[in-house]
Scaffold this motif. Structure first.
Motif, PDB file in Angstrom:
ATOM      1  N   GLU A  43       1.446  -1.303  -3.094  1.00 36.93           N
ATOM      2  CA  GLU A  43       0.708  -2.202  -3.975  1.00 36.93           C
ATOM      3  C   GLU A  43       1.445  -2.396  -5.294  1.00 36.93           C
ATOM      4  OE1 GLU A  43      -3.281  -0.491  -4.781  1.00 36.93           O
ATOM      5  OE2 GLU A  43      -2.652   1.076  -3.424  1.00 36.93           O
ATOM      6  N   SER A  44       0.993  -3.384  -6.057  1.00 38.48           N
ATOM      7  CA  SER A  44       1.678  -3.663  -7.311  1.00 38.48           C
ATOM      8  C   SER A  44       1.553  -2.445  -8.227  1.00 38.48           C
ATOM      9  CB  SER A  44       1.080  -4.895  -7.983  1.00 38.48           C
ATOM     10  OG  SER A  44      -0.248  -4.647  -8.358  1.00 38.48           O
ATOM     11  N   THR A 189       6.394 -14.171  -2.037  1.00 32.85           N
ATOM     12  CA  THR A 189       5.258 -14.300  -2.958  1.00 32.85           C
ATOM     13  C   THR A 189       4.976 -15.754  -3.283  1.00 32.85           C
ATOM     14  OG1 THR A 189       5.603 -12.164  -3.955  1.00 32.85           O
ATOM     15  CG2 THR A 189       4.442 -13.754  -5.272  1.00 32.85           C
ATOM     16  N   ARG A 193       2.163 -20.074   4.463  1.00 36.82           N
ATOM     17  CA  ARG A 193       2.522 -19.401   5.718  1.00 36.82           C
ATOM     18  C   ARG A 193       3.755 -19.982   6.394  1.00 36.82           C
ATOM     19  NH1 ARG A 193       2.258 -14.726   5.627  1.00 36.82           N
ATOM     20  NH2 ARG A 193       0.347 -14.005   4.695  1.00 36.82           N
ATOM     21  N   HIS A 218       4.954  -6.925  -1.074  1.00 37.32           N
ATOM     22  CA  HIS A 218       3.597  -6.404  -0.897  1.00 37.32           C
ATOM     23  C   HIS A 218       2.925  -7.104   0.277  1.00 37.32           C
ATOM     24  CE1 HIS A 218       2.798  -9.947  -3.560  1.00 37.32           C
ATOM     25  NE2 HIS A 218       1.911 -10.123  -2.633  1.00 37.32           N
ATOM     26  N   LEU A 220       2.321  -7.476   3.785  1.00 39.04           N
ATOM     27  CA  LEU A 220       2.486  -6.685   5.006  1.00 39.04           C
ATOM     28  C   LEU A 220       2.754  -7.562   6.216  1.00 39.04           C
ATOM     29  CD1 LEU A 220      -0.376  -4.137   4.394  1.00 39.04           C
ATOM     30  CD2 LEU A 220       2.054  -3.636   4.454  1.00 39.04           C
ATOM     31  N   ASP A 228      12.840  -3.665  10.655  1.00 41.30           N
ATOM     32  CA  ASP A 228      13.072  -2.679  11.699  1.00 41.30           C
ATOM     33  C   ASP A 228      12.390  -1.374  11.333  1.00 41.30           C
ATOM     34  OD1 ASP A 228      14.885  -4.322  13.204  1.00 41.30           O
ATOM     35  OD2 ASP A 228      16.298  -4.020  11.550  1.00 41.30           O
ATOM     36  N   ARG A 229      12.462  -1.071  10.024  1.00 43.81           N
ATOM     37  CA  ARG A 229      11.800   0.142   9.544  1.00 43.81           C
ATOM     38  C   ARG A 229      10.983  -0.201   8.313  1.00 43.81           C
ATOM     39  NH1 ARG A 229      15.094   4.811   7.930  1.00 43.81           N
ATOM     40  NH2 ARG A 229      16.666   3.300   7.325  1.00 43.81           N
ATOM     41  N   LEU A 261      -3.972   0.657   3.805  1.00 41.59           N
ATOM     42  CA  LEU A 261      -3.345  -0.598   3.391  1.00 41.59           C
ATOM     43  C   LEU A 261      -3.387  -1.608   4.538  1.00 41.59           C
ATOM     44  CD1 LEU A 261      -2.085  -1.355   0.722  1.00 41.59           C
ATOM     45  CD2 LEU A 261       0.141  -0.683   1.621  1.00 41.59           C
ATOM     46  N   ALA A 264      -6.830  -2.989   5.232  1.00 44.84           N
ATOM     47  CA  ALA A 264      -7.354  -3.913   4.225  1.00 44.84           C
ATOM     48  C   ALA A 264      -6.985  -5.365   4.525  1.00 44.84           C
ATOM     49  CB  ALA A 264      -6.825  -3.520   2.847  1.00 44.84           C
ATOM     50  N   LEU A 265      -6.071  -5.585   5.473  1.00 47.96           N
ATOM     51  CA  LEU A 265      -5.662  -6.954   5.786  1.00 47.96           C
ATOM     52  C   LEU A 265      -6.845  -7.759   6.306  1.00 47.96           C
ATOM     53  CD1 LEU A 265      -2.244  -6.440   7.579  1.00 47.96           C
ATOM     54  CD2 LEU A 265      -2.639  -7.612   5.415  1.00 47.96           C
ATOM     55  N   PRO A 266      -6.912  -9.038   5.918  1.00 49.96           N
ATOM     56  CA  PRO A 266      -8.047  -9.851   6.378  1.00 49.96           C
ATOM     57  C   PRO A 266      -8.111  -9.969   7.898  1.00 49.96           C
ATOM     58  CG  PRO A 266      -6.437 -11.176   5.176  1.00 49.96           C
ATOM     59  CD  PRO A 266      -6.067  -9.758   4.976  1.00 49.96           C
ATOM     60  N   GLU A 267      -6.952  -9.867   8.580  1.00 52.00           N
ATOM     61  CA  GLU A 267      -7.019  -9.962  10.043  1.00 52.00           C
ATOM     62  C   GLU A 267      -7.462  -8.644  10.678  1.00 52.00           C
ATOM     63  OE1 GLU A 267      -4.488 -10.652   7.979  1.00 52.00           O
ATOM     64  OE2 GLU A 267      -2.599 -10.836   9.097  1.00 52.00           O
ATOM     65  N   ARG A 268      -7.554  -7.575   9.855  1.00 52.42           N
ATOM     66  CA  ARG A 268      -8.070  -6.312  10.385  1.00 52.42           C
ATOM     67  C   ARG A 268      -9.454  -6.060   9.798  1.00 52.42           C
ATOM     68  NH1 ARG A 268      -2.919  -2.587  11.944  1.00 52.42           N
ATOM     69  NH2 ARG A 268      -1.497  -4.315  12.361  1.00 52.42           N
TER      70      ARG A 268
ATOM     71  N   ALA C 168      -2.796 -14.259  -4.425  1.00 51.57           N
ATOM     72  CA  ALA C 168      -1.470 -14.563  -3.876  1.00 51.57           C
ATOM     73  C   ALA C 168      -0.417 -13.544  -4.286  1.00 51.57           C
ATOM     74  CB  ALA C 168      -1.036 -15.964  -4.308  1.00 51.57           C
ATOM     75  N   ASP C 171      -1.419  -7.079  -3.285  1.00 47.99           N
ATOM     76  CA  ASP C 171      -1.305  -6.383  -2.009  1.00 47.99           C
ATOM     77  C   ASP C 171      -2.639  -6.427  -1.262  1.00 47.99           C
ATOM     78  OD1 ASP C 171      -2.808  -3.595  -2.538  1.00 47.99           O
ATOM     79  OD2 ASP C 171      -1.856  -4.376  -4.346  1.00 47.99           O
ATOM     80  N   ALA C 172      -2.591  -5.998  -0.016  1.00 43.99           N
ATOM     81  CA  ALA C 172      -3.746  -6.126   0.870  1.00 43.99           C
ATOM     82  C   ALA C 172      -4.972  -5.394   0.328  1.00 43.99           C
ATOM     83  CB  ALA C 172      -3.386  -5.587   2.249  1.00 43.99           C
ATOM     84  N   ALA C 176      -8.507  -7.150  -0.803  1.00 45.98           N
ATOM     85  CA  ALA C 176      -9.801  -6.845  -0.191  1.00 45.98           C
ATOM     86  C   ALA C 176     -10.799  -6.390  -1.247  1.00 45.98           C
ATOM     87  CB  ALA C 176      -9.618  -5.772   0.880  1.00 45.98           C
ATOM     88  N   VAL C 201      -5.819 -16.952   7.209  1.00 47.54           N
ATOM     89  CA  VAL C 201      -6.582 -15.804   7.701  1.00 47.54           C
ATOM     90  C   VAL C 201      -7.548 -15.316   6.630  1.00 47.54           C
ATOM     91  CG1 VAL C 201      -6.398 -13.531   8.725  1.00 47.54           C
ATOM     92  CG2 VAL C 201      -4.556 -15.178   9.037  1.00 47.54           C
ATOM     93  N   ARG C 205     -11.689 -15.608   6.706  1.00 49.03           N
ATOM     94  CA  ARG C 205     -12.507 -14.404   6.705  1.00 49.03           C
ATOM     95  C   ARG C 205     -13.493 -14.390   5.538  1.00 49.03           C
ATOM     96  NH1 ARG C 205     -11.539  -9.031   9.202  1.00 49.03           N
ATOM     97  NH2 ARG C 205     -13.516  -8.034   8.775  1.00 49.03           N
TER      98      ARG C 205
END
Lengths: 323, 299, 228
Positions: A43-44, A189, A193, A218, A220, A228-229, A261, A264-268, C168, C171-172, C176, C201, C205
């Protein structure tokens, strides 16, 4: 394989008034190999941008560093270079642009508004490769070509470019010196999309061509597509260093902060981690995440070492996911 | 692909912290220290000398006319036998006061006009900026002479004259700054929070431009000092019997023609040295306001 | 709550950035406005927040026709809308401590004393402790600063909240957390929301419905995507 960049025990702190110190980066170690993309996420305020600054020698005057960030010897350079101690002059002459290319955060702001893309590229090509004036046009065209910047837009000024083209122009500049290592600071940033996808694909291509790519972000979702990592930073430390496929897919992150973290994603789950990260001038002696952590117990009073890619007393066991 | 993890460093003895060198710092420090010391000396001298040496700087002693510098008179004496060191300090006192007050007047005027023009925009802005252009179009010295000529010679006409001719540049700087701030989202946020025009100007715009206006004022002190000297030299500013650096150099014209250099040189140095010192300090201040390397700590 | 009709807007002498755009947000509704960067959605948000005077078209707020923008808008109309901007660094007066930043709208409307408790409660809900509230913007992170900016926008209990790319830069987890804070407030006050952004997304949501805007600044091809 020898790494392109080898960071060991890197710490950065800022001297503040009244003898205080802000520990922005603490004891960070990682390697970056050719053809590999490492995404540094967090995070920031977690110390990502300070780490970038340290690698580029762009820290403010009140910063102090410890540890090393070494570019090992290669075909053209006999001796290893420690980015932290080599000094501004050597960084400017031999490192920036030549051995490390920077893809900046906001490309449109990174370009001089009154000059065309061609002028920017020409200047950089001359400065880095010493190309003579008469050989410049083909060299500029080649440089633009490498970042897939359209040749018919070379005469445009930065404000005439769309976000995506400005990004490619900045990337073209970063690639001029044929630096084996690319450092992308928050490349997505503020982009929408489609543009994120194109930027990510463009950067990924450079990694596939054999460059080492360090992406600080930031975002994800972007990290999931490019890396890759993944190295997750929290309060100035790397708390998890894992394979991207395992981290974003199954078994998923092992450190509770990294798990939070992702969740917290909107798709999760779209649920935030409770609380705020600790202040970097008053870090707790033990695990910095413990106050926000559901798994915390007495063991967390001692700081967990980064052991097997995760720094937590209660990390999800890697084999748990195999079951 | 097997993931390789760098080994965690064992508990080895703590390395010392490394402070990156910043080359340009040394010379800058010398410059700032020297400037500060010179300004402090000048201020201390004009404040303390009249208290510690209550000698009459106007006392005429025709037996010691135009003595070259010596132990008794380090700067020599002038054509009526007055000690030039003492008189230069008194002259600096008058000139510096005039310079500072005039610069403050000019900066305050410029700040007010610039803020109003920048914040109001539209017709008010155009009107004020035409006024600024008009003032800027007339040579400073000419207008200064015109203004002092309307009054009896003295300190205040000089202050008014220098103040009225020098607010223009501050007004322009402040207006430009206000214009660039006006479109910032934080001004939008204040408006959206219900702030009126006055509050936005006084609470958000004015404090932001104060450092710039202050810097302009400091940079103007030497300028005002020179203008005072020029007006006095021309016989239009401070009355001839009162010591100011300008009147002293004016009075030294005769001796200079006769080959006596000290009555011109020392008051001249008293103009030049504080000017450079103040400019040096202002330069350091500008670097503080407008930092290149001082990206702060970006977290 | 908010009705924009036939809005055309732009800057200086350039081409209009927004052309003949109409949009309505009902009481208590959460509308997402989705579009690529540079399509004019931020300009539309500024028009809706009464911060930018459109070249043509009308703005109606809670049944009243808006007659002026910026300082010309009556104070009760301006304060009926809370605005959060994309870049907290630019949206915060660099000289104000976070405590004063949050309380600023109360002081500007002469209600500083009356709303002191609410300011403290909002700061607390945003997770900002006493130590952070003493700091100035350059001493805190983007995420912390945006929390303060959101608290500031909620202070006067706006009936409409406009979030222009609020998350924007974040972080996630902070995203949230801020969205949760907005939703808590909306549940409590029944306020409407116009969320402008480019993250499909996230807006899907967060909002009741999402309106998509093509890249032309022209809403002709806009479609209504209803979620759930």
């Amino acid at each position: 394989m020898t790494p392109l960049l080898s960071v060991r025990g890197l710490s950065v702190r800022f001297r503040m008034p009244h003898g205080r110190h802000v520990a922005a980066v603490s004891d960070v170690s990682f390697d970056l190999a050719a053809g590999e993309c490492l995404a540094l996420v967090g995070e920031s305020g977690c110390g990502k941008s300070v780490l970038t600054g340290a690698l580029l020698g762009l820290l403010p005057a009140n910063a102090q560093t410890r540890g090393s960030a070494v570019l090992p010897p290669d075909d053209q350079h006999a001796a290893p270079v420690d980015l932290l101690t080599v000094g501004e002059r050597a960084l400017a002459r031999t490192v920036r642009g030549r051995r490390i290319g920077l893809v900046p955060q906001s490309p449109a702001a990174h370009l001089t508004p009154v000059r065309t893309v061609r002028a920017h590229l020409g200047e950089t090509v001359r400065a880095l490769t010493g190309t003579r004036r008469d050989a410049l046009p083909p060299a500029v065209a080649a440089a633009a070509e490498r970042a897939a910047f359209p040749a018919d837009h070379l005469g445009h000024h930065p404000h005439q470019l769309s976000g995506g083209l400005a990004q490619r122009a900045a990337t073209a500049l970063a690639l001029v010196g044929d630096a084996p290592l690319l450092l992308a600071d928050e490349p997505t940033t503020g982009l929408d999309r489609d543009l994120v996808d194109r930027t990510v694909a463009g950067l990924r291509r450079h990694a596939d061509e054999g460059r080492g790519l360090l992406v600080i972000t930031h975002d994800l979702a972007a990290a999931a597509r490019i890396a890759d990592r993944v190295a997750v930073m929290y309060a100035g430390r790397i708390v998890e260093l894992a394979d991207a496929a395992a981290f974003f897919g199954t078994p998923g992150p092992r450190h509770p902060y990294a798990a939070g973290l992702l969740a917290a994603l909107p798709e999760r789950d779209f649920t935030p981690i409770p609380g705020l990260p600790p202040e970097l001038d008053a870090l707790p002696g033990g695990c910095a995440f413990a106050p926000r952590c559901a798994r915390a117990d007495a063991a967390c009073a001692a700081r967990p070492p980064l052991d097997g890619g995760v720094a937590c007393h209660h990390a999800t066991a890697p084999e748990a996911a195999d079951a | 692909m097997a993931t390789t993890h760098p080994p965690t460093p064992a508990t080895e003895p703590e390395q010392p912290w490394h402070t990156p060198a910043h080359e340009r710092r040394g010379t800058r420090k010398v410059r700032v220290t020297t400037s500060a010391a010179l300004v402090a000396t000048a201020v201390a001298a004009v404040l303390l000398v009249p208290l510690l040496f209550p000698l009459d700087q106007q006392a005429i002693d025709l037996t010691s006319r135009l003595l070259p510098p010596s132990w008794d008179h380090p700067f020599g004496t002038d054509d009526v036998g007055r000690d030039l060191l003492l008189r230069s300090v008194y002259g600096l006192r008058v000139s510096l006061t005039v310079g500072i007050v005039a610069a403050l007047v000019a900066a305050a005027l410029g700040l007010a006009v610039g803020c109003v023009a920048g914040a109001a925009g539209g017709r008010t802005d155009r009107l004020l900026m035409r006024l600024v252009d008009t003032f800027a179009a007339v040579p400073h010295l000419l207008m200064g002479i015109f203004i002092v000529a309307m009054f009896r010679p003295g300190v205040w006409p000089v202050v008014v004259s220098v103040g009225l001719t020098h607010w223009v540049s501050t007004a322009r700087i402040v207006r430009a700054e206000v214009l660039s701030l006006r479109t910032r989202p934080y001004i939008d946020a204040a408006i959206s929070g219900g702030a009126g025009r006055r509050r936005v100007v006084l609470r958000h715009l004015m404090p932001a431009v104060l450092p710039q206006a202050g810097l302009a004022a400091v940079l103007m002190v030497p300028h005002a000092l020179w203008h005072e000297s020029a007006l006095s030299f021309l016989g239009l500013g401070i009355p001839a019997h009162q010591a100011s650096l300008g009147t002293m150099i004016n009075a030294a014209r005769g001796p200079l023609a006769a080959g006596d250099w000290w009555p011109t040189l020392f008051p001249g140095l008293f103009i030049i040295i504080p000017t450079l010192a103040i400019a040096g300090l202002a330069g350091a201040w500008r670097e503080r306001i407008n930092p290149r390397r001082r990206s702060e700590l970006v977290l | 709550m908010l009705e924009l009709t036939g809005i055309t807007a732009g800057y200086d002498r350039g081409r209009p950035v927004v052309r003949d755009m109409s949009l309505a947000v009902a009481d208590g509704e959460a509308l997402g406005l989705l579009g690529p960067s540079g399509c004019g959605k931020s300009t539309l948000a500024r028009v809706a927040a009464l911060l930018h005077t459109p070249w043509a078209g009308s703005v109606r707020l809670a049944g009243e026709t808006v007659t002026g923008h910026r300082f010309r808008a009556p104070r009760h109309q301006r304060t009926a809308i809370g605005v959060v901007f994309q870049q907290p660094r630019l949206a915060a007066d660099p000289r104000l401590r976070l405590r004063d930043l949050i309380a600023e709208p109360a002081r500007a409307t002469g209600r500083g004393r009356e709303l002191a408790d609410r300011a403290a409660a909002l700061a607390d809900a945003a997770g900002l402790g006493a130590e952070l509230l003493r700091r100035r913007p350059h001493e805190v992170s983007d995420g912390q600063l945006q929390r303060a900016c959101l608290a500031r926008a909620l202070l006067l209990r706006p009936r409409l909240l406009i979030c222009d790319e609020m998350t924007a830069m974040l972080d996630a987890s902070t995203t949230a957390a801020l969205v949760a804070l907005v939703e808590d407030y909306r549940k409590e006050q029944g306020a409407a929301l116009l969320a402008v952004g480019h993250d499909r997304v996230l807006l899907g949501r967060w909002c009741d419905s999402v309106r998509e805007w093509d890249g032309d600044g022209n809403p002709a091809g806009a479609e209504l995507l209803t979620q759930e």
